[in-house]
Design an enzyme around this catalytic site. Structure first.
Site, short mmCIF file in Angstrom:
data_model
loop_
_atom_site.label_atom_id
_atom_site.label_comp_id
_atom_site.label_asym_id
_atom_site.label_seq_id
_atom_site.Cartn_x
_atom_site.Cartn_y
_atom_site.Cartn_z
CB ALA A 57 -7.17 -8.72 -2.00
CD GLU A 86 -3.32 -0.31 8.03
OE1 GLU A 86 -2.21 0.26 7.71
OE2 GLU A 86 -4.25 0.04 7.28
CG HIS A 130 -1.78 -0.94 1.26
ND1 HIS A 130 -3.34 -0.81 0.81
CD2 HIS A 130 -2.03 -2.50 1.49
CE1 HIS A 130 -3.82 -1.86 1.03
NE2 HIS A 130 -3.22 -2.87 1.38
CG ASN A 142 -7.35 -15.96 -0.57
OD1 ASN A 142 -7.49 -14.55 -0.59
ND2 ASN A 142 -8.38 -16.51 0.32
CG MET A 181 -9.74 -8.64 6.55
SD MET A 181 -7.88 -8.77 7.06
CE MET A 181 -8.13 -10.77 6.98
CB SER A 182 -10.96 -3.23 3.03
OG SER A 182 -10.95 -3.56 1.78
CG HIS A 200 -0.32 -10.53 2.80
ND1 HIS A 200 -1.65 -9.81 2.48
CD2 HIS A 200 0.72 -9.57 2.52
CE1 HIS A 200 -1.03 -8.66 2.11
NE2 HIS A 200 0.12 -8.33 2.10
#
Ligand code: HPA
Length: 281
Positions: free
Chosen positions: A122, A95, A70, A244, A220-221, A256
């Site tokens: 992703a 984070e 990122h 995945n 997760m976003s 990851h």
């Protein structure tokens, strides 16, 4: 909840928004209409923006990204015939940022005049008809973060206290994405994106639950940014790269590395699709 970060009150948020917008407007070669958020491994498109870029660290109120892959800059200028503001690198709840911080850039991009948000990520494929490397049009989401970015006082200048989410992802933009994919010969899956906090990947049981709930991809976003963008009246288009298969679907652990490897592999198809969509907006 994070210790290091604190929520801004309404006045602080409003002032910081104005300062961030002023900073961006002073550098921006044009007036961006389309905001884009590029997810893990998908940030390269930012390099193709003809214009300028500002490091997140130089924009008041912008957090600074900590995840590998990122970049952490806002690219402003022209891309595929459109005036864009591209976030190369995004912020995640896991984070340790508050959701107010995660979504602050979206508020700013709305403030400088962006009407459309093209958001990418992703994700792990839950729908067993999907394959690794597929691209998926997000038709809806499930907020499984256990929190909402609009929690706290409402910024009335941006939107209502109780915003409608019944059609969070714009129908016309979805059709544009479908038509573009069809014309370019790109297979575009469709489905519901489920966001959980992370950073641990889901258990196999959680993925079975998500499937029962109607989820097609896990990540997760995205959901925080979409909620804030909808609140502020933006039209949203969401695209996931299925990097995945989600936990328990294949007899192998998640990593990851696999996520990054897949984004590398589909980068050129993803680029073609996004540029094709932009050209048609
Ligand atoms: N789960 C959650 N987030 C993800 C995944 C996953 O399987 N793959 C990429 N981001």
């Amino acid at each position: 909840m994070t210790g290091e970060f604190k929520e801004m009150n309404k006045d602080e948020l409003s002032r910081t928004l104005a300062a961030a917008a002023a900073r961006i407007e002073s550098e921006s070669p044009g007036t961006p209409r389309i905001a884009m958020i590029l997810g893990s491994g998908l940030g390269a498109l930012g390099e193709e923006v003809e214009g300028t870029s500002i490091d997140y660290g130089d924009i008041p109120g912008f957090p600074v990204s900590t995840v590998e892959g990122h970049a952490g800059k806002l690219c402003l200028g022209r891309l595929a015939g459109q005036e864009v503001a591209v976030m190369s690198g995004r912020f995640h709840f896991y984070e340790g940022y508050t959701l107010q911080e995660v979504t602050f850039p979206v508020r700013v991009l709305r403030r400088i005049g962006c009407e459309i948000l093209l958001v990418t990520n992703a994700a792990g494929g839950i729908n067993s008809e999907f394959s690794v490397g597929d691209l998926m049009l997000i038709t809806d989401h499930i907020n499984f973060l256990g929190a909402n970015p609009l929690f706290g006082p409402n910024l009335d200048e941006q939107g209502p206290r109780f915003p409608d989410m019944s059609q969070a992802y714009d129908r016309a933009l979805q059709n544009t994405a479908r038509t573009t994919a069809h014309e370019l010969g790109i297979v575009l899956r469709e489905g519901v994106y489920v966001a959980s906090m992370g950073p641990s990947y889901e258990t196999a049981a959680e993925i079975r639950m998500y499937r029962t709930m109607g989820g097609d991809a896990a990540g997760m976003s995205t959901v925080p940014e979409v909620i804030v963008a909808r609140h502020a009246g933006m039209r949203i288009l969401g695209l996931s790269c299925i990097t995945n298969m989600a936990a328990g679907i294949l007899p192998q652990p998640l990593s990851h590395e696999e996520v990054i490897e897949t984004t590398e592999r589909v980068k050129s198809t993803f680029r073609k699709l996004v540029l094709g969509i932009l050209e048609r907006l």
